[in-house]
Design a protein around this motif. Structure first.
Motif, PDB file in Angstrom:
ATOM      1  N   THR A  42      21.896  32.622  -1.335  1.00  0.00           N
ATOM      2  CA  THR A  42      21.985  33.735  -2.286  1.00  0.00           C
ATOM      3  C   THR A  42      22.487  33.246  -3.640  1.00  0.00           C
ATOM      4  OG1 THR A  42      22.392  35.305  -0.508  1.00  0.00           O
ATOM      5  CG2 THR A  42      23.058  35.986  -2.706  1.00  0.00           C
ATOM      6  N   LYS A  43      23.535  32.434  -3.621  1.00  0.00           N
ATOM      7  CA  LYS A  43      24.091  31.925  -4.886  1.00  0.00           C
ATOM      8  C   LYS A  43      23.081  31.032  -5.609  1.00  0.00           C
ATOM      9  CE  LYS A  43      27.899  34.035  -4.901  1.00  0.00           C
ATOM     10  NZ  LYS A  43      28.111  35.083  -5.880  1.00  0.00           N
ATOM     11  N   THR A  44      22.344  30.229  -4.844  1.00  0.00           N
ATOM     12  CA  THR A  44      21.316  29.377  -5.455  1.00  0.00           C
ATOM     13  C   THR A  44      20.231  30.239  -6.084  1.00  0.00           C
ATOM     14  OG1 THR A  44      21.758  27.645  -3.845  1.00  0.00           O
ATOM     15  CG2 THR A  44      19.652  27.543  -4.997  1.00  0.00           C
ATOM     16  N   LYS A  45      19.810  31.268  -5.361  1.00  0.00           N
ATOM     17  CA  LYS A  45      18.783  32.177  -5.880  1.00  0.00           C
ATOM     18  C   LYS A  45      19.267  32.855  -7.159  1.00  0.00           C
ATOM     19  CE  LYS A  45      16.215  36.303  -4.477  1.00  0.00           C
ATOM     20  NZ  LYS A  45      16.049  37.297  -3.425  1.00  0.00           N
ATOM     21  N   GLU A  46      20.527  33.311  -7.164  1.00  0.00           N
ATOM     22  CA  GLU A  46      21.084  33.946  -8.362  1.00  0.00           C
ATOM     23  C   GLU A  46      21.148  32.961  -9.516  1.00  0.00           C
ATOM     24  OE1 GLU A  46      24.899  35.411  -7.138  1.00  0.00           O
ATOM     25  OE2 GLU A  46      24.044  37.007  -5.904  1.00  0.00           O
ATOM     26  N   GLY A  47      21.537  31.718  -9.212  1.00  0.00           N
ATOM     27  CA  GLY A  47      21.614  30.693 -10.252  1.00  0.00           C
ATOM     28  C   GLY A  47      20.262  30.400 -10.857  1.00  0.00           C
ATOM     29  N   VAL A  48      19.243  30.317 -10.019  1.00  0.00           N
ATOM     30  CA  VAL A  48      17.886  30.065 -10.513  1.00  0.00           C
ATOM     31  C   VAL A  48      17.419  31.240 -11.369  1.00  0.00           C
ATOM     32  CG1 VAL A  48      15.477  29.827  -9.801  1.00  0.00           C
ATOM     33  CG2 VAL A  48      17.244  28.473  -8.673  1.00  0.00           C
ATOM     34  N   ALA A  49      17.662  32.455 -10.897  1.00  0.00           N
ATOM     35  CA  ALA A  49      17.249  33.637 -11.670  1.00  0.00           C
ATOM     36  C   ALA A  49      17.953  33.668 -13.017  1.00  0.00           C
ATOM     37  CB  ALA A  49      17.538  34.908 -10.880  1.00  0.00           C
ATOM     38  N   THR A  50      19.242  33.355 -13.021  1.00  0.00           N
ATOM     39  CA  THR A  50      19.997  33.334 -14.279  1.00  0.00           C
ATOM     40  C   THR A  50      19.442  32.268 -15.212  1.00  0.00           C
ATOM     41  OG1 THR A  50      21.987  34.114 -13.164  1.00  0.00           O
ATOM     42  CG2 THR A  50      22.300  33.025 -15.271  1.00  0.00           C
ATOM     43  N   SER A  51      19.150  31.100 -14.661  1.00  0.00           N
ATOM     44  CA  SER A  51      18.601  30.022 -15.485  1.00  0.00           C
ATOM     45  C   SER A  51      17.247  30.405 -16.076  1.00  0.00           C
ATOM     46  CB  SER A  51      18.460  28.745 -14.658  1.00  0.00           C
ATOM     47  OG  SER A  51      19.720  28.298 -14.238  1.00  0.00           O
ATOM     48  N   VAL A  52      16.402  31.006 -15.263  1.00  0.00           N
ATOM     49  CA  VAL A  52      15.081  31.425 -15.741  1.00  0.00           C
ATOM     50  C   VAL A  52      15.232  32.473 -16.843  1.00  0.00           C
ATOM     51  CG1 VAL A  52      12.974  32.667 -15.079  1.00  0.00           C
ATOM     52  CG2 VAL A  52      13.841  30.822 -13.642  1.00  0.00           C
ATOM     53  N   ASN A  53      16.129  33.431 -16.634  1.00  0.00           N
ATOM     54  CA  ASN A  53      16.349  34.466 -17.651  1.00  0.00           C
ATOM     55  C   ASN A  53      16.896  33.864 -18.941  1.00  0.00           C
ATOM     56  OD1 ASN A  53      15.412  36.532 -16.027  1.00  0.00           O
ATOM     57  ND2 ASN A  53      17.423  37.045 -15.235  1.00  0.00           N
ATOM     58  N   THR A  54      17.788  32.892 -18.825  1.00  0.00           N
ATOM     59  CA  THR A  54      18.344  32.247 -20.010  1.00  0.00           C
ATOM     60  C   THR A  54      17.256  31.502 -20.779  1.00  0.00           C
ATOM     61  OG1 THR A  54      20.491  31.993 -18.931  1.00  0.00           O
ATOM     62  CG2 THR A  54      20.046  30.556 -20.799  1.00  0.00           C
ATOM     63  N   ALA A  56      14.043  32.090 -20.688  1.00  0.00           N
ATOM     64  CA  ALA A  56      13.122  33.085 -21.255  1.00  0.00           C
ATOM     65  C   ALA A  56      13.709  33.713 -22.519  1.00  0.00           C
ATOM     66  CB  ALA A  56      12.817  34.162 -20.219  1.00  0.00           C
ATOM     67  N   GLN A  57      15.006  34.026 -22.487  1.00  0.00           N
ATOM     68  CA  GLN A  57      15.641  34.631 -23.663  1.00  0.00           C
ATOM     69  C   GLN A  57      15.658  33.653 -24.831  1.00  0.00           C
ATOM     70  OE1 GLN A  57      16.675  37.843 -24.121  1.00  0.00           O
ATOM     71  NE2 GLN A  57      16.929  37.202 -26.223  1.00  0.00           N
ATOM     72  N   LYS A  58      15.983  32.391 -24.559  1.00  0.00           N
ATOM     73  CA  LYS A  58      16.014  31.402 -25.638  1.00  0.00           C
ATOM     74  C   LYS A  58      14.612  31.179 -26.208  1.00  0.00           C
ATOM     75  CE  LYS A  58      20.194  29.054 -24.272  1.00  0.00           C
ATOM     76  NZ  LYS A  58      21.079  28.670 -25.302  1.00  0.00           N
ATOM     77  N   THR A  59      13.606  31.191 -25.346  1.00  0.00           N
ATOM     78  CA  THR A  59      12.224  31.039 -25.804  1.00  0.00           C
ATOM     79  C   THR A  59      11.834  32.210 -26.696  1.00  0.00           C
ATOM     80  OG1 THR A  59      11.670  29.834 -23.793  1.00  0.00           O
ATOM     81  CG2 THR A  59       9.839  30.755 -25.046  1.00  0.00           C
ATOM     82  N   THR A  60      12.205  33.414 -26.283  1.00  0.00           N
ATOM     83  CA  THR A  60      11.927  34.607 -27.085  1.00  0.00           C
ATOM     84  C   THR A  60      12.632  34.529 -28.433  1.00  0.00           C
ATOM     85  OG1 THR A  60      11.676  35.937 -25.091  1.00  0.00           O
ATOM     86  CG2 THR A  60      12.097  37.129 -27.128  1.00  0.00           C
ATOM     87  N   ASP A  61      13.902  34.112 -28.416  1.00  0.00           N
ATOM     88  CA  ASP A  61      14.653  33.982 -29.669  1.00  0.00           C
ATOM     89  C   ASP A  61      13.987  32.978 -30.605  1.00  0.00           C
ATOM     90  OD1 ASP A  61      16.464  35.785 -28.639  1.00  0.00           O
ATOM     91  OD2 ASP A  61      18.001  34.274 -28.156  1.00  0.00           O
ATOM     92  N   GLN A  62      13.556  31.841 -30.044  1.00  0.00           N
ATOM     93  CA  GLN A  62      12.905  30.823 -30.877  1.00  0.00           C
ATOM     94  C   GLN A  62      11.568  31.328 -31.420  1.00  0.00           C
ATOM     95  OE1 GLN A  62      14.076  27.811 -31.936  1.00  0.00           O
ATOM     96  NE2 GLN A  62      15.992  28.556 -31.101  1.00  0.00           N
TER      97      GLN A  62
END
Length: 112
Positions: A42-54, A56-62
Motif C-alpha cells: 500500500t505504501k509503495t502504491k501511494e508513493g508511486v501515485a504521489t511521484s506520478v502526480n508530482t 505530472a504537476q511539474k510537467t504542467t507547470d513547465q
C-alpha cells in the motif's frame, strides 16, 4: 507398567500441546507477515501515485511557463512588426507620422 503408560500419556499431551502452540504461532506469524506485506504494498502504491502526480504537476507547470513565454515573445514580435510597418508607411509618405496612434493593449495574462 501403569507408570510407563501414564508417563508416555503425559509426554504425548505435552507434544500435542507444543504442536498446538507451534501451529498457533505459525498462523499468527503468517498473519503478521501478510499484514506487513500488504502495508508495504500500500505504501509503495501511494508513493508511486504521489511521484506520478508530482511529475505530472511539474510537467504542467513547465508547459504553462513555456506557453506564457511563447505568447510574450509573439506579442513582442508583432509589436515590433507593427512599429516597422508604421515607420515604412510614414517614410513613404502614405500617412503623416502625427496621424499614427498607438493603441495600448493589455498584456495577455492581465485578466487572470
Amino acid at each position: 507398567m501403569d507408570a510407563l503408560k501414564k508417563g508416555f500419556s503425559i509426554a504425548k499431551e505435552g507434544v500435542v500441546a507444543a504442536a498446538e502452540k507451534t501451529k498457533a504461532g505459525v498462523e499468527e506469524a503468517a498473519a503478521k507477515t501478510k499484514e506487513g506485506v500488504m502495508y508495504v504494498g500500500t505504501k509503495t502504491k501511494e508513493g508511486v501515485a504521489t511521484s506520478v502526480n508530482t511529475v505530472a504537476q511539474k510537467t504542467t507547470d513547465q508547459a504553462n511557463l513555456m506557453s506564457d513565454t511563447a505568447v510574450a515573445g509573439a506579442n513582442q514580435v508583432s509589436e515590433k512588426a507593427v512599429e516597422g510597418l508604421e515607420s515604412v508607411v510614414a517614410s513613404a509618405g502614405l500617412v503623416k507620422s502625427g496621424e499614427l496612434k498607438h493603441e495600448e493593449q493589455p498584456p495577455a495574462d492581465a485578466g487572470q
